[in-house]
Design a protein around this motif. Sequence first.
Motif, PDB file in Angstrom:
ATOM      1  N   PHE A 165       0.710  -1.164   0.167  1.00 20.64           N
ATOM      2  CA  PHE A 165      -0.054  -0.079   0.020  1.00 20.64           C
ATOM      3  C   PHE A 165       0.796   1.206   0.101  1.00 20.64           C
ATOM      4  N   ILE A 166       1.910   1.295   0.925  1.00 18.57           N
ATOM      5  CA  ILE A 166       2.733   2.593   1.143  1.00 18.57           C
ATOM      6  C   ILE A 166       3.491   2.904  -0.055  1.00 18.57           C
ATOM      7  N   VAL A 167       4.255   1.941  -0.808  1.00 20.23           N
ATOM      8  CA  VAL A 167       5.152   2.091  -1.844  1.00 20.23           C
ATOM      9  C   VAL A 167       4.351   2.691  -3.090  1.00 20.23           C
ATOM     10  N   PRO A 168       3.183   2.166  -3.727  1.00 19.03           N
ATOM     11  CA  PRO A 168       2.497   2.816  -4.784  1.00 19.03           C
ATOM     12  C   PRO A 168       1.823   4.130  -4.509  1.00 19.03           C
ATOM     13  N   MET A 169       1.618   4.281  -3.203  1.00 20.59           N
ATOM     14  CA  MET A 169       0.971   5.527  -2.942  1.00 20.59           C
ATOM     15  C   MET A 169       1.951   6.579  -2.699  1.00 20.59           C
ATOM     16  N   PHE A 170       3.394   6.210  -2.442  1.00 15.44           N
ATOM     17  CA  PHE A 170       4.459   7.177  -2.434  1.00 15.44           C
ATOM     18  C   PHE A 170       4.691   7.587  -4.144  1.00 15.44           C
ATOM     19  N   PHE A 171       4.601   6.535  -4.701  1.00 15.55           N
ATOM     20  CA  PHE A 171       4.817   6.949  -6.338  1.00 15.55           C
ATOM     21  C   PHE A 171       3.788   7.721  -6.806  1.00 15.55           C
ATOM     22  N   ALA A 172       2.599   7.481  -6.040  1.00 18.67           N
ATOM     23  CA  ALA A 172       1.285   8.410  -6.772  1.00 18.67           C
ATOM     24  C   ALA A 172       1.587   9.679  -6.128  1.00 18.67           C
ATOM     25  N   ILE A 173       2.082   9.918  -4.967  1.00 19.59           N
ATOM     26  CA  ILE A 173       2.192  11.348  -4.484  1.00 19.59           C
ATOM     27  C   ILE A 173       3.206  12.009  -5.372  1.00 19.59           C
ATOM     28  N   GLU A 174       4.379  11.345  -5.459  1.00 17.58           N
ATOM     29  CA  GLU A 174       5.457  11.919  -6.234  1.00 17.58           C
ATOM     30  C   GLU A 174       5.058  12.299  -7.553  1.00 17.58           C
ATOM     31  N   ILE A 175       4.327  11.322  -8.396  1.00 14.89           N
ATOM     32  CA  ILE A 175       3.845  11.877  -9.784  1.00 14.89           C
ATOM     33  C   ILE A 175       3.120  13.011  -9.398  1.00 14.89           C
ATOM     34  N   GLY A 176       2.198  13.043  -8.556  1.00 10.88           N
ATOM     35  CA  GLY A 176       1.130  14.305  -8.401  1.00 10.88           C
ATOM     36  C   GLY A 176       1.772  15.445  -8.276  1.00 10.88           C
ATOM     37  N   ARG A 177       2.951  15.277  -7.281  1.00 12.23           N
ATOM     38  CA  ARG A 177       3.819  16.637  -7.044  1.00 12.23           C
ATOM     39  C   ARG A 177       4.646  16.872  -8.336  1.00 12.23           C
ATOM     40  N   ARG A 178       4.997  16.163  -8.862  1.00 11.84           N
ATOM     41  CA  ARG A 178       5.673  16.539 -10.183  1.00 11.84           C
ATOM     42  C   ARG A 178       5.027  17.195 -11.303  1.00 11.84           C
ATOM     43  N   ALA A 179       3.595  16.641 -11.556  1.00  8.13           N
ATOM     44  CA  ALA A 179       2.487  17.065 -12.275  1.00  8.13           C
ATOM     45  C   ALA A 179       2.157  18.641 -12.164  1.00  8.13           C
ATOM     46  N   ALA A 180       1.999  18.618 -10.611  1.00  4.57           N
ATOM     47  CA  ALA A 180       1.573  20.137 -10.365  1.00  4.57           C
ATOM     48  C   ALA A 180       2.692  20.962 -10.584  1.00  4.57           C
ATOM     49  N   VAL A 181       3.911  20.703 -10.462  1.00 13.82           N
ATOM     50  CA  VAL A 181       5.133  21.656 -10.479  1.00 13.82           C
ATOM     51  C   VAL A 181       5.318  21.973 -11.942  1.00 13.82           C
ATOM     52  N   ALA A 182       4.927  21.097 -12.769  1.00 11.74           N
ATOM     53  CA  ALA A 182       5.254  21.026 -14.223  1.00 11.74           C
ATOM     54  C   ALA A 182       3.876  22.128 -14.782  1.00 11.74           C
ATOM     55  N   GLY A 183       2.894  21.859 -14.302  1.00 10.93           N
ATOM     56  CA  GLY A 183       1.823  22.841 -14.888  1.00 10.93           C
ATOM     57  C   GLY A 183       1.539  22.780 -16.233  1.00 10.93           C
ATOM     58  N   PRO A 184       1.042  24.001 -16.724  1.00 14.66           N
ATOM     59  CA  PRO A 184       0.765  24.328 -18.308  1.00 14.66           C
ATOM     60  C   PRO A 184       2.055  23.943 -18.908  1.00 14.66           C
ATOM     61  N   ALA A 185       3.492  23.868 -18.782  1.00 17.36           N
ATOM     62  CA  ALA A 185       4.459  23.644 -19.474  1.00 17.36           C
ATOM     63  C   ALA A 185       4.391  22.262 -19.760  1.00 17.36           C
ATOM     64  N   ALA A 186       3.806  21.194 -19.140  1.00 19.34           N
ATOM     65  CA  ALA A 186       3.847  19.965 -19.275  1.00 19.34           C
ATOM     66  C   ALA A 186       2.715  19.528 -20.487  1.00 19.34           C
ATOM     67  N   GLY A 187       2.193  20.500 -21.207  1.00 20.88           N
ATOM     68  CA  GLY A 187       1.340  20.035 -22.275  1.00 20.88           C
ATOM     69  C   GLY A 187      -0.091  20.170 -22.169  1.00 20.88           C
ATOM     70  N   LYS A 188      -0.393  20.773 -20.769  1.00 18.96           N
ATOM     71  CA  LYS A 188      -1.705  21.033 -20.511  1.00 18.96           C
ATOM     72  C   LYS A 188      -1.873  22.403 -20.719  1.00 18.96           C
ATOM     73  N   ALA A 189      -3.307  22.612 -21.083  1.00 25.54           N
ATOM     74  CA  ALA A 189      -3.466  24.066 -21.691  1.00 25.54           C
ATOM     75  C   ALA A 189      -3.971  24.773 -20.516  1.00 25.54           C
ATOM     76  N   ALA A 190      -3.702  25.737 -20.170  1.00 28.93           N
ATOM     77  CA  ALA A 190      -3.884  26.947 -19.363  1.00 28.93           C
ATOM     78  C   ALA A 190      -5.487  27.253 -19.213  1.00 28.93           C
ATOM     79  N   PRO A 191      -6.191  27.392 -18.199  1.00 27.83           N
ATOM     80  CA  PRO A 191      -7.626  27.657 -18.286  1.00 27.83           C
ATOM     81  C   PRO A 191      -7.634  29.198 -18.734  1.00 27.83           C
ATOM     82  N   VAL A 192      -8.794  29.233 -19.478  1.00 27.07           N
ATOM     83  CA  VAL A 192      -9.047  30.539 -20.113  1.00 27.07           C
ATOM     84  C   VAL A 192      -9.670  31.569 -18.800  1.00 27.07           C
ATOM     85  N   THR A 193      -9.272  32.528 -18.793  1.00 25.28           N
ATOM     86  CA  THR A 193      -9.921  33.498 -17.853  1.00 25.28           C
ATOM     87  C   THR A 193      -9.923  34.897 -18.639  1.00 25.28           C
ATOM     88  N   GLU A 194     -10.504  36.001 -17.877  1.00 28.34           N
ATOM     89  CA  GLU A 194     -10.532  37.116 -18.599  1.00 28.34           C
ATOM     90  C   GLU A 194      -9.284  37.743 -18.733  1.00 28.34           C
TER      91      GLU A 194
END
Length: 108
Positions: free
Chosen positions: A76-105
């Motif tokens: 349980f712990i090892v895959p959860m550690f992997f998932a947390i680390e993947i989520g952390r890296r995806a949050a840091v990469a943000g729009p530069a990782a190929g995700k479109a930025a949300p449209v705002t005013e």
Amino acid sequence: MVALLGSWVIVAALIIVVISTVLGMLVGIKDPTTRLTTGLVSGMRFTSLGMIVIGTQLSSNPGYLAAGITYALIDFIVPMFFAIEIGRRAAVAGPAAGKAAPVTEANA
């Protein structure tokens, strides 16, 4: 549970979980979403089946049960550690990782 610290149960559980996670990631090598999903799911499989076998066929033998619970915790712990680390890296990469930025005013 303390007696397991001197045995190879923890090392074996870590090796099994890491290898199964890596092999699961190889299934979806071309698609990142499939790669992450199959990798994490492959790393977390069959713990409940092992506990059922220990409880029914092995009469809840404490020697097997302690090793099974240790494996379940690591499984349980090892895959959860992997998932947390993947989520952390995806949050840091943000729009530069190929995700479109949300449209705002401001940027419409």
